[in-house]
Scaffold this active site. Structure first.
Site, short mmCIF file in Angstrom:
data_model
loop_
_atom_site.label_atom_id
_atom_site.label_comp_id
_atom_site.label_asym_id
_atom_site.label_seq_id
_atom_site.Cartn_x
_atom_site.Cartn_y
_atom_site.Cartn_z
N THR A 145 -32.78 -25.82 34.18
CA THR A 145 -33.60 -24.61 34.21
C THR A 145 -34.29 -24.36 32.88
OG1 THR A 145 -32.19 -23.62 35.86
CG2 THR A 145 -33.47 -22.10 34.56
N TYR A 162 -37.21 -21.08 41.67
CA TYR A 162 -38.09 -21.85 40.79
C TYR A 162 -37.68 -23.31 40.91
CZ TYR A 162 -33.86 -21.72 38.05
OH TYR A 162 -32.55 -21.85 37.66
N THR A 206 -27.47 -26.05 33.70
CA THR A 206 -26.20 -25.38 33.42
C THR A 206 -25.09 -25.74 34.41
OG1 THR A 206 -27.00 -23.46 34.63
CG2 THR A 206 -27.22 -23.42 32.24
N ASP A 207 -25.47 -26.29 35.58
CA ASP A 207 -24.45 -26.49 36.62
C ASP A 207 -23.34 -27.45 36.20
OD1 ASP A 207 -25.90 -24.74 38.11
OD2 ASP A 207 -26.54 -26.15 39.63
N LYS A 219 -19.26 -22.73 33.17
CA LYS A 219 -20.17 -21.80 33.84
C LYS A 219 -19.33 -20.95 34.78
CE LYS A 219 -24.52 -21.55 36.37
NZ LYS A 219 -25.68 -22.30 36.89
N GLU A 265 6.32 -25.86 40.08
CA GLU A 265 5.66 -26.02 41.38
C GLU A 265 5.97 -27.37 42.04
OE1 GLU A 265 4.20 -24.05 43.39
OE2 GLU A 265 3.88 -22.30 42.12
N1 LIG Z 1 -29.46 -22.67 35.35
C1 LIG Z 1 -29.56 -23.96 35.57
O1 LIG Z 1 -29.80 -24.74 34.69
C2 LIG Z 1 -29.31 -24.42 36.99
C3 LIG Z 1 -30.42 -25.36 37.45
C4 LIG Z 1 -29.95 -26.64 38.07
N2 LIG Z 1 -29.17 -26.43 39.24
C5 LIG Z 1 -29.25 -27.49 37.03
O2 LIG Z 1 -28.07 -27.39 36.80
O3 LIG Z 1 -29.91 -28.28 36.43
#
Ligand SMILES: NC(=O)CC[C@H](N)C(=O)O
Length: 331
Positions: A15, A29, A95-96, A168, A288
């Protein structure tokens, strides 16, 4: 006046390189659109903190990262870290799976130079876009000597996080990256404020080295839930995975019906690693489940996706559960 530190920005997509149809599009987007040269040219303030050069390594959304992407990126980071004219490295990333890449680099790149992985939650075209400040913070941290030797770092939302600890944790806010142990510090107007340091082995103190890793073994994850069946465990066993992460409930608990299936794949040579699907806390050995008796490993405080990264790296050197467990305590 002394020359500014040289920071190389390795762009991989996400992103932070995304673009939407209008400024009102904060969530709808396309990721991975804007080339690195354009990203850097749009942020002339970077020149105040570093001499910056950019390289486009990939242009992808990070959910599509593969082991090949990890290896290619880590080799480039390692090579740059050995160059006398490079003071710090920034990786821009979706970010994923940012936390997985950051942890991988933390484990395998042997350097004390700052490496900072950064992304954004909104594309640059959106109102209140967060990428520009996150990137400015990343470059300024990567350019600072006081960021050296702290392992791979992540700068999001003014915080400096340990790449090992951070995840995340929400998919819609800009304060998306959290660690249950807290950030290492904050970066404000190009200055770092440190409050703690990582104690786990990383980078220069790691026994792993990307320059010696040719490939990564297959490691996959099965998820624990009520009424769980054993289809996934058996299928992964048949597929020949080298380790299986069990994302267990609660304290890494395993459903009674799943225990024999996991013991069977372990008997066939697959390493079984007990993690937990809860976001925080940590899994205790022999609580466990009798891990000693079953020759299983526990993931310590690593979430399943991070346990997968460490298991792949560990298996490049260690083959027995005892050695793997030692690595899970230390890294
Ligand atoms: N906020 C993001 O970067 C998510 C965008 C995309 N799904 C990625 O991880 O590249």
């Amino acid at each position: 006046q002394a020359a500014k530190p040289h920071v190389v920005v390795l762009a991989t997509g996400g992103t932070i390189a995304g673009a939407g149809a209008s400024a009102a599009n904060s969530a709808t987007y396309s990721a991975a659109k804007v080339p690195v040269d354009k990203l850097l040219a749009g942020l002339p303030e970077l020149g105040q903190v570093a001499r910056v050069s950019g390289e486009q390594v990939f242009q992808i959304a990070s959910e599509s990262f593969t082991n090949d992407h990890l290896l290619t990126l880590a080799r480039r980071v390692s090579a740059l870290s050995k160059q006398a004219d490079v003071n710090g490295i920034v990786v821009t990333h979706g970010t994923d799976t940012l936390e997985e890449t950051a942890y991988f680099l933390n484990l395998v790149v042997r350097t004390s130079k700052p490496i900072v992985v950064v992304g954004s939650m909104r594309p640059g075209t959106a109102l209140s876009a967060d990428g520009a400040l996150n990137l400015y913070d990343a470059v300024s941290v990567a350019a600072s000597q006081d960021a050296a030797g702290k392992g791979v770092l992540v700068t999001m939302n003014d915080e400096i996080q340990s790449g090992r600890d951070v995840s995340k944790s929400i998919n819609i806010k800009t304060e998306a990256f959290k660690s249950q142990w807290g950030p290492l510090g904050m970066v404000v107007e190009g200055r770092n404020y440190w409050f703690r340091a990582p104690v786990k082995r990383h980078t220069n103190a790691s026994e792993f080295n990307i320059d010696e890793i040719q490939s990564l073994p297959a490691v996959d994850i099965v998820y624990g839930y009520s009424n769980m069946n054993t289809t996934g465990i058996e299928a992964y066993g048949k597929a020949g995975v080298k380790a299986l992460i069990h994302a267990g409930t609660g304290n890494g608990s395993v459903a009674a019906q799943a225990v024999p299936a996991l013991r069977a794949v372990r008997a066939s040579g697959v390493q079984v690693i007990r993690a937990a699907r809860v976001p925080d806390g940590f899994v205790l050995r022999n609580a466990e489940q009798p891990d000693d008796q079953y020759d299983w490993v526990v993931s310590h405080d690593l979430r399943p996706q991070k346990a997968r990264i460490l298991a792949m790296v560990a298996l490049t050197k260690a083959q027995d559960a005892k050695s793997l467990q030692r690595i899970f305590w230390e890294y």
